[in-house]
Design a protein around this motif. Structure first.
Motif, PDB file in Angstrom:
ATOM      1  N   GLU A 277      38.766  41.613  43.135  1.00 14.80           N
ATOM      2  CA  GLU A 277      39.711  42.544  43.758  1.00 14.80           C
ATOM      3  C   GLU A 277      39.635  43.911  43.091  1.00 14.80           C
ATOM      4  OE1 GLU A 277      43.236  40.300  43.207  1.00 14.80           O
ATOM      5  OE2 GLU A 277      42.824  38.927  44.883  1.00 14.80           O
ATOM      6  N   GLY A 278      39.547  43.923  41.755  1.00 12.27           N
ATOM      7  CA  GLY A 278      39.421  45.188  41.026  1.00 12.27           C
ATOM      8  C   GLY A 278      38.116  45.894  41.335  1.00 12.27           C
ATOM      9  N   GLN A 279      37.033  45.130  41.442  1.00 17.14           N
ATOM     10  CA  GLN A 279      35.740  45.721  41.772  1.00 17.14           C
ATOM     11  C   GLN A 279      35.738  46.307  43.177  1.00 17.14           C
ATOM     12  OE1 GLN A 279      33.278  42.301  41.001  1.00 17.14           O
ATOM     13  NE2 GLN A 279      32.802  42.936  38.919  1.00 17.14           N
ATOM     14  N   ALA A 280      36.424  45.662  44.098  1.00 19.13           N
ATOM     15  CA  ALA A 280      36.506  46.187  45.463  1.00 19.13           C
ATOM     16  C   ALA A 280      37.257  47.510  45.483  1.00 19.13           C
ATOM     17  CB  ALA A 280      37.191  45.167  46.373  1.00 19.13           C
ATOM     18  N   ARG A 281      38.357  47.593  44.739  1.00 17.64           N
ATOM     19  CA  ARG A 281      39.108  48.854  44.669  1.00 17.64           C
ATOM     20  C   ARG A 281      38.250  49.949  44.052  1.00 17.64           C
ATOM     21  NH1 ARG A 281      43.259  45.152  43.224  1.00 17.64           N
ATOM     22  NH2 ARG A 281      42.913  45.559  41.016  1.00 17.64           N
ATOM     23  N   TRP A 282      37.501  49.592  43.011  1.00 20.50           N
ATOM     24  CA  TRP A 282      36.589  50.553  42.370  1.00 20.50           C
ATOM     25  C   TRP A 282      35.533  51.039  43.356  1.00 20.50           C
ATOM     26  CZ3 TRP A 282      31.324  49.229  41.628  1.00 20.50           C
ATOM     27  CH2 TRP A 282      30.572  50.171  40.928  1.00 20.50           C
ATOM     28  N   ALA A 283      34.942  50.114  44.115  1.00 23.69           N
ATOM     29  CA  ALA A 283      33.889  50.473  45.061  1.00 23.69           C
ATOM     30  C   ALA A 283      34.414  51.419  46.130  1.00 23.69           C
ATOM     31  CB  ALA A 283      33.311  49.208  45.695  1.00 23.69           C
ATOM     32  N   ASN A 290      31.665  52.279  52.281  1.00 23.29           N
ATOM     33  CA  ASN A 290      32.349  53.134  53.247  1.00 23.29           C
ATOM     34  C   ASN A 290      33.863  53.030  53.056  1.00 23.29           C
ATOM     35  OD1 ASN A 290      33.474  54.362  55.515  1.00 23.29           O
ATOM     36  ND2 ASN A 290      31.873  53.608  56.888  1.00 23.29           N
ATOM     37  N   ARG A 291      34.503  54.157  52.734  1.00 25.20           N
ATOM     38  CA  ARG A 291      35.938  54.140  52.444  1.00 25.20           C
ATOM     39  C   ARG A 291      36.781  53.737  53.651  1.00 25.20           C
ATOM     40  NH1 ARG A 291      34.505  58.889  49.309  1.00 25.20           N
ATOM     41  NH2 ARG A 291      34.915  58.528  47.086  1.00 25.20           N
ATOM     42  N   ALA A 292      36.197  53.786  54.839  1.00 29.57           N
ATOM     43  CA  ALA A 292      36.934  53.402  56.043  1.00 29.57           C
ATOM     44  C   ALA A 292      37.007  51.884  56.214  1.00 29.57           C
ATOM     45  CB  ALA A 292      36.279  54.020  57.280  1.00 29.57           C
ATOM     46  N   LEU A 293      36.208  51.152  55.427  1.00 25.82           N
ATOM     47  CA  LEU A 293      36.191  49.698  55.562  1.00 25.82           C
ATOM     48  C   LEU A 293      37.414  49.079  54.885  1.00 25.82           C
ATOM     49  CD1 LEU A 293      32.426  49.000  54.745  1.00 25.82           C
ATOM     50  CD2 LEU A 293      33.529  48.813  56.983  1.00 25.82           C
ATOM     51  N   PRO A 294      37.950  48.021  55.466  1.00 26.40           N
ATOM     52  CA  PRO A 294      39.070  47.328  54.814  1.00 26.40           C
ATOM     53  C   PRO A 294      38.582  46.515  53.621  1.00 26.40           C
ATOM     54  CG  PRO A 294      38.403  46.140  56.786  1.00 26.40           C
ATOM     55  CD  PRO A 294      37.594  47.407  56.762  1.00 26.40           C
ATOM     56  N   GLN A 295      39.466  46.297  52.659  1.00 28.17           N
ATOM     57  CA  GLN A 295      39.100  45.472  51.516  1.00 28.17           C
ATOM     58  C   GLN A 295      38.945  44.028  51.985  1.00 28.17           C
ATOM     59  OE1 GLN A 295      40.790  46.309  47.698  1.00 28.17           O
ATOM     60  NE2 GLN A 295      41.091  44.152  47.213  1.00 28.17           N
ATOM     61  N   PRO A 296      37.866  43.352  51.594  1.00 26.02           N
ATOM     62  CA  PRO A 296      37.646  41.967  52.051  1.00 26.02           C
ATOM     63  C   PRO A 296      38.730  41.017  51.551  1.00 26.02           C
ATOM     64  CG  PRO A 296      35.633  42.920  51.138  1.00 26.02           C
ATOM     65  CD  PRO A 296      36.750  43.856  50.783  1.00 26.02           C
TER      66      PRO A 296
END
Length: 318
Positions: A277-283, A290-296
Motif C-alpha cells: 500500500e505504501g509503495q503504491a502511494r509512492w508510485a 499514471n496518476r489518473a489510475l486508482p490504487q489497486p
C-alpha cells in the motif's frame, strides 16, 4: 497381463505429455529456496515437475510470466505493485524470504560519497521499476535531498559493473549479488555508502489466475516443496551455502558474508500488505505510474488459500 501393460502405457503416455510447470527465477540469493528445492529433490518428493527458467531480475520474471513464457514467477513485492496498476490477473501465493539489507548503495571512492547526504549533485544509477528505484528514493528523502538535485540514470543490472567502472555514474543503488560482484571486480576503487535500513524486502512466489484455477494441486505441491526448502536452509545453513555457490555461481566468500541477513520462511502477513500500500502511494505521488489510475486492491493481489491449507500459522493478513 494385457490389461496391466495397457494401464502402464496409459500412465507413461500421460506422464510424457504433462509439461513441467515453469517458474521464472533470478540468480540472486533471494531465490535460493527454489534452487534448493530443485537440487535436493523436494519438487520430485512432492510429486510435481518443475522447470526453473532464469531471468535477470524480478520485474522481468513477472512480465515473462504474464507473456506466457512461464506459469509462475518470483519477485519482490514492488514490481508486482507497479504492474498491478494495469494488470490484475496474477497473485502472490507466498513470501519465502525477507531481508532489510539486500539493496545497497555502492559508489566510486573518487566521488567522495562517504554518507547519504553527499549523494546530492551526483549521478546515481538505478534499475527502473525495481526495489533499486524505491530504496534510492527513500534514502534521498530520508537524507533531506530533493531528487531534482541529483542526476538519476536508469540502468540494467547486467550493465551495472560497466556503468560504474566507466564512470558513467558516481554511485549505484542495486541488490546482491551485483553489489558484491562490483566490489570484487573494482576493489579499492569503490566503497559502500552506509544507508539506513528503511525497507524490508520480501521475495514472493506468484502465479497467474488461470494457473491458480487450473492447477491448484500442483501449486500446493510447489508451496510444500518450498516449505521443505526453507526448513532445509534453516536447519542446514552450510549445505544451503554450498548449494548457492554451485547453482547461483556466487563465490563462497560472498555468500558467507551476507547469508545471515536473509530470513527464509513461508509467510503472508499484514506487513506485506502495508508495504505494498505504501509503495503504491509512492508510485502515484512520484509519477512512476499514471496518476489518473486508482490504487489497486491489494487484497486481490494475494491468494492465501494454498499457504493457509499448508501452514495456517504462516498467514496473518488481518
Amino acid at each position: 497381463m494385457v490389461r496391466l501393460v495397457f494401464l502402464i502405457a496409459i500412465f507413461l503416455s500421460s506422464t510424457i505429455q504433462a509439461a513441467p510447470l515453469r517458474i521464472g527465477v533470478t540468480d540472486s540469493i533471494l531465490s535460493l529456496p527454489l534452487h534448493v528445492a530443485k537440487a535436493e529433490g523436494f519438487f520430485v518428493k512432492r510429486g510435481v515437475d518443475v522447470e526453473l527458467v532464469r531471468c535477470v531480475f524480478g520485474h522481468r520474471c513477472i512480465t515473462n510470466m504474464l507473456d506466457g513464457q512461464t506459469e509462475l514467477s518470483i519477485a519482490a513485492e514492488l514490481p508486482a505493485v507497479l504492474i498491478s496498476f494495469t494488470r490484475n490477473d496474477f497473485s502472490i501465493l507466498t513470501s519465502f524470504v525477507s531481508v532489510s539489507s539486500d539493496v545497497k548503495v555502492v559508489s566510486l571512492r573518487s566521488a567522495k560519497i562517504t554518507e547519504p547526504s553527499k549523494l546530492k549533485g551526483k549521478t546515481l544509477g538505478y534499475v527502473k521499476g525495481s526495489v533499486s528505484q524505491y530504496v534510492l528514493d527513500l534514502v534521498l528523502v530520508y537524507s533531506g535531498i530533493d531528487p531534482a538535485t541529483v542526476n538519476l540514470r536508469a540502468i540494467q543490472p547486467e550493465n551495472a559493473l560497466a556503468a560504474i567502472a566507466n564512470r558513467e555514474v558516481d554511485a549505484l543503488c542495486l541488490w546482491e549479488p551485483f553489489v558484491s560482484r562490483i566490489q570484487s571486480n573494482l576493489g579499492a576503487q569503490v566503497q559502500l555508502v552506509p544507508i539506513p535500513k528503511l525497507y524490508t524486502e520480501t521475495f514472493n512466489l506468484m502465479a497467474t489466475h488461470a494457473v491458480i484455477k487450473s492447477k491448484p494441486k500442483q501449486l500446493e505441491r510447489i508451496v510444500l516443496a518450498l516449505k521443505d526448502s526453507t526448513n532445509f536452509i534453516q536447519a542446514n545453513p552450510d549445505g544451503a551455502k554450498a548449494l548457492a555457490v554451485k547453482h547461483l555461481n556466487i563465490p563462497f566468500s560472498l555468500i558467507n558474508g551476507i547469508f545471515d541477513d536473509y530470513r527464509y520462511r513461508l509467510s503472508l502477513n499484514r506487513s506485506l500488505m502495508r508495504t505494498m500500500e505504501g509503495q503504491a502511494r509512492w508510485a502515484l505521488r512520484e509519477g512512476h505510474v499514471n496518476r489518473a489510475l486508482p490504487q489497486p486492491d491489494f487484497a486481490g493481489l494475494v491468494y492465501p488459500n494454498i499457504l493457509k491449507a499448508i501452514d495456517p500459522g504462516a498467514v496473518s493478513l488481518q
